[in-house]
Scaffold this active site. Sequence first.
Site, mmCIF file in Angstrom:
data_model
loop_
_atom_site.group_PDB
_atom_site.id
_atom_site.type_symbol
_atom_site.label_atom_id
_atom_site.label_comp_id
_atom_site.label_asym_id
_atom_site.label_seq_id
_atom_site.Cartn_x
_atom_site.Cartn_y
_atom_site.Cartn_z
ATOM 1 N N ASP A 40 -20.154 0.800 3.704
ATOM 2 C CA ASP A 40 -21.544 0.380 3.561
ATOM 3 C C ASP A 40 -21.861 0.040 2.111
ATOM 4 O OD1 ASP A 40 -23.984 -0.335 4.629
ATOM 5 O OD2 ASP A 40 -24.816 1.683 4.556
ATOM 6 N N LEU A 41 -21.049 -0.819 1.530
ATOM 7 C CA LEU A 41 -21.236 -1.237 0.146
ATOM 8 C C LEU A 41 -22.388 -2.244 0.088
ATOM 9 C CD1 LEU A 41 -19.950 -0.864 -2.669
ATOM 10 C CD2 LEU A 41 -18.554 -2.869 -2.192
#
Length: 192
Positions: A40-41
């Site tokens: 979940d960058l």
Amino acid sequence: MPTVTNTTLSLTQRLDIAVDIVDALDYLHNHCQPPIVHCDLKPSNILLAEDMKNASKSHQSSGTVGIKGSIGYVAPEYGEACAVSTLGDVYSLGILLLEMFTGRSPTDDVFRDSLDLHRFCEDAFPDRVLEIECLISVIGLGLSCSKHQPKERKAVADAAVEMHAIRDEAYLMFAGSLAIDMEGKGEAKTAQ
């Protein structure tokens, strides 16, 4: 009278942040055993939000079971039930770099149908990207990381090396410009 703070990061600040992000992702993928996949960058997960400084606003996360990540940042293959991989993080890294240096969010209302942040930058690259070499290089890196097909994406270790080179080259250009500017001011004072 209230003080006004500048919430816009300079190009050098953005380059430094980008290097730190790529280095951190390289560490997670290549120097941890087993490798760690972030999944979940996005700006708000690295303390950057829409203004590139304040992380108080976060992007909407996907509620779909099986998809790991946030809308606009999640790798396309995750929508096809592919396994989580480091290449998914590389895709998110590419989108993040494009966002940091264009100022456009992947969830911007202008992106619909087949137009997304990657295609928007790809269509402008390199002719309509500002003629600052490091911007062209960063957008190129972001594009090579955010390719639709995982096997076409740049390895994160290579992205880290390239991001360091882009930043270092920019520093040399900025230092050279500053030296010329200071030299010109010195000559102006001598002439007076």
